[in-house]
Motif scaffolding. Sequence first.
Motif, PDB file in Angstrom:
ATOM      1  N   THR A   9       0.634  -1.074  -0.198  1.00 36.27           N
ATOM      2  CA  THR A   9       0.022   0.085   0.125  1.00 36.27           C
ATOM      3  C   THR A   9       0.953   1.200   0.007  1.00 36.27           C
ATOM      4  OG1 THR A   9      -1.742  -1.199   1.350  1.00 36.27           O
ATOM      5  CG2 THR A   9      -1.809   1.158   1.413  1.00 36.27           C
ATOM      6  N   VAL A  10       0.312   2.199  -0.767  1.00 37.75           N
ATOM      7  CA  VAL A  10       0.927   3.515  -0.765  1.00 37.75           C
ATOM      8  C   VAL A  10       0.034   4.265   0.252  1.00 37.75           C
ATOM      9  CG1 VAL A  10       1.545   5.665  -1.944  1.00 37.75           C
ATOM     10  CG2 VAL A  10       1.952   3.456  -2.931  1.00 37.75           C
ATOM     11  N   LEU A  11       0.923   4.902   1.436  1.00 38.97           N
ATOM     12  CA  LEU A  11       0.109   5.375   2.332  1.00 38.97           C
ATOM     13  C   LEU A  11      -0.186   6.939   2.140  1.00 38.97           C
ATOM     14  CD1 LEU A  11       1.229   3.772   5.642  1.00 38.97           C
ATOM     15  CD2 LEU A  11      -0.692   3.502   4.363  1.00 38.97           C
ATOM     16  N   GLY A  12       0.905   7.588   1.572  1.00 36.08           N
ATOM     17  CA  GLY A  12       0.613   9.091   1.156  1.00 36.08           C
ATOM     18  C   GLY A  12       2.156   9.671   0.837  1.00 36.08           C
ATOM     19  N   SER A  13       2.172  10.885   0.910  1.00 39.58           N
ATOM     20  CA  SER A  13       3.550  11.531   0.551  1.00 39.58           C
ATOM     21  C   SER A  13       3.918  12.227   1.889  1.00 39.58           C
ATOM     22  CB  SER A  13       3.305  12.419  -0.795  1.00 39.58           C
ATOM     23  OG  SER A  13       2.500  13.459  -0.369  1.00 39.58           O
ATOM     24  N   ARG A  14       5.049  12.552   1.879  1.00 36.31           N
ATOM     25  CA  ARG A  14       5.776  13.573   2.873  1.00 36.31           C
ATOM     26  C   ARG A  14       5.818  14.697   2.450  1.00 36.31           C
ATOM     27  NH1 ARG A  14      10.604  10.106   5.556  1.00 36.31           N
ATOM     28  NH2 ARG A  14      10.103  11.578   7.335  1.00 36.31           N
ATOM     29  N   LYS A  15       6.248  15.795   3.365  1.00 39.78           N
ATOM     30  CA  LYS A  15       6.413  17.108   3.086  1.00 39.78           C
ATOM     31  C   LYS A  15       7.567  17.352   2.025  1.00 39.78           C
ATOM     32  CE  LYS A  15       6.074  21.325   5.751  1.00 39.78           C
ATOM     33  NZ  LYS A  15       5.977  21.903   7.068  1.00 39.78           N
ATOM     34  N   ASN A  16       8.630  16.214   2.051  1.00 33.51           N
ATOM     35  CA  ASN A  16       9.706  16.429   1.199  1.00 33.51           C
ATOM     36  C   ASN A  16       9.686  15.769  -0.075  1.00 33.51           C
ATOM     37  OD1 ASN A  16       9.889  14.050   1.931  1.00 33.51           O
ATOM     38  ND2 ASN A  16      12.081  13.973   2.899  1.00 33.51           N
ATOM     39  N   GLY A  17       8.381  15.175  -0.293  1.00 28.21           N
ATOM     40  CA  GLY A  17       7.986  14.557  -1.655  1.00 28.21           C
ATOM     41  C   GLY A  17       8.014  13.194  -1.659  1.00 28.21           C
ATOM     42  N   ASP A  18       8.793  12.508  -0.617  1.00 32.96           N
ATOM     43  CA  ASP A  18       9.039  10.966  -0.464  1.00 32.96           C
ATOM     44  C   ASP A  18       7.466  10.401  -0.350  1.00 32.96           C
ATOM     45  OD1 ASP A  18      11.715  11.694  -0.517  1.00 32.96           O
ATOM     46  OD2 ASP A  18      12.007  10.740   1.621  1.00 32.96           O
ATOM     47  N   VAL A  19       7.508   9.213  -0.699  1.00 39.22           N
ATOM     48  CA  VAL A  19       6.198   8.622  -0.803  1.00 39.22           C
ATOM     49  C   VAL A  19       6.242   7.423   0.390  1.00 39.22           C
ATOM     50  CG1 VAL A  19       4.682   6.945  -1.953  1.00 39.22           C
ATOM     51  CG2 VAL A  19       5.847   8.734  -3.104  1.00 39.22           C
ATOM     52  N   PRO A  29       6.418  -9.288  10.004  1.00 37.78           N
ATOM     53  CA  PRO A  29       5.793  -8.200  10.135  1.00 37.78           C
ATOM     54  C   PRO A  29       5.873  -7.171   8.941  1.00 37.78           C
ATOM     55  CG  PRO A  29       7.339  -7.897  11.906  1.00 37.78           C
ATOM     56  CD  PRO A  29       7.383  -9.427  11.277  1.00 37.78           C
ATOM     57  N   GLN A  30       4.994  -6.316   8.527  1.00 40.10           N
ATOM     58  CA  GLN A  30       5.061  -5.590   7.444  1.00 40.10           C
ATOM     59  C   GLN A  30       6.147  -4.330   7.981  1.00 40.10           C
ATOM     60  OE1 GLN A  30       1.185  -4.139   6.829  1.00 40.10           O
ATOM     61  NE2 GLN A  30       0.565  -6.070   5.619  1.00 40.10           N
ATOM     62  N   GLU A  31       6.635  -3.586   7.097  1.00 39.09           N
ATOM     63  CA  GLU A  31       7.545  -2.443   7.518  1.00 39.09           C
ATOM     64  C   GLU A  31       7.064  -1.373   6.775  1.00 39.09           C
ATOM     65  OE1 GLU A  31      12.210  -1.218   7.309  1.00 39.09           O
ATOM     66  OE2 GLU A  31      11.610  -3.023   6.553  1.00 39.09           O
ATOM     67  N   LEU A  32       7.277  -0.064   7.463  1.00 37.97           N
ATOM     68  CA  LEU A  32       7.029   1.139   7.013  1.00 37.97           C
ATOM     69  C   LEU A  32       8.209   1.845   6.499  1.00 37.97           C
ATOM     70  CD1 LEU A  32       4.673   3.426   6.512  1.00 37.97           C
ATOM     71  CD2 LEU A  32       5.499   4.509   8.736  1.00 37.97           C
ATOM     72  N   VAL A  33       8.056   2.054   5.153  1.00 42.86           N
ATOM     73  CA  VAL A  33       9.395   2.827   4.279  1.00 42.86           C
ATOM     74  C   VAL A  33       9.132   3.939   3.801  1.00 42.86           C
ATOM     75  CG1 VAL A  33      10.366   0.618   4.162  1.00 42.86           C
ATOM     76  CG2 VAL A  33       8.909   1.414   2.420  1.00 42.86           C
ATOM     77  N   SER A  34      10.233   4.863   3.551  1.00 43.37           N
ATOM     78  CA  SER A  34       9.964   6.132   2.757  1.00 43.37           C
ATOM     79  C   SER A  34      10.770   5.842   1.483  1.00 43.37           C
ATOM     80  CB  SER A  34      10.505   7.134   3.617  1.00 43.37           C
ATOM     81  OG  SER A  34      10.395   8.419   2.703  1.00 43.37           O
ATOM     82  N   ALA A  54      -2.154   6.149   8.175  1.00 46.57           N
ATOM     83  CA  ALA A  54      -1.738   7.638   7.865  1.00 46.57           C
ATOM     84  C   ALA A  54      -2.932   8.597   7.725  1.00 46.57           C
ATOM     85  CB  ALA A  54      -0.888   7.586   6.464  1.00 46.57           C
ATOM     86  N   ASN A  55      -2.886   9.633   8.516  1.00 46.90           N
ATOM     87  CA  ASN A  55      -3.798  10.736   8.297  1.00 46.90           C
ATOM     88  C   ASN A  55      -3.266  11.952   7.769  1.00 46.90           C
ATOM     89  OD1 ASN A  55      -6.221  11.918   8.763  1.00 46.90           O
ATOM     90  ND2 ASN A  55      -6.059  11.894  11.028  1.00 46.90           N
ATOM     91  N   THR A  56      -4.013  12.713   7.043  1.00 45.49           N
ATOM     92  CA  THR A  56      -3.580  13.731   6.420  1.00 45.49           C
ATOM     93  C   THR A  56      -4.081  15.053   7.092  1.00 45.49           C
ATOM     94  OG1 THR A  56      -5.181  13.975   4.864  1.00 45.49           O
ATOM     95  CG2 THR A  56      -3.275  12.676   3.974  1.00 45.49           C
ATOM     96  N   TYR A  57      -3.204  16.264   7.149  1.00 43.20           N
ATOM     97  CA  TYR A  57      -3.629  17.463   7.681  1.00 43.20           C
ATOM     98  C   TYR A  57      -2.957  18.672   6.875  1.00 43.20           C
ATOM     99  CZ  TYR A  57       0.806  18.066   9.871  1.00 43.20           C
ATOM    100  OH  TYR A  57       2.234  18.437  10.320  1.00 43.20           O
TER     101      TYR A  57
END
Length: 80
Positions: A9-19, A29-34, A54-57
């Motif tokens: 799953t793609v959860l979203g993007s970060r402020k720096n443009g990373d996904v 277990p699964q791992e969260l990566v950027s 992931a929640n957006t704001y």
Amino acid sequence: MIGKQRWLTVLGSRKNGDVLMVQDGLLGPQELVSCDIKSRQIKHLGLHGDLFYANTYMESLVALDVADGVWKSHARPNFS
């Protein structure tokens, strides 16, 4: 898929443009990566688990509890 890694799953993007992505945990277990899309580099964030959310704001400078553009709690006392 980047290289030989599988992604769920793609959860979203970060402020720096990373996904933010969840790497499939085939043997654990699964791992969260950027992921930096331009350089195709993966940053392992050290977070492992069975469920990621992931929640957006959006940041804002608009004050929600104001009267006449001044915060009530920061209003200067009137000594006259």
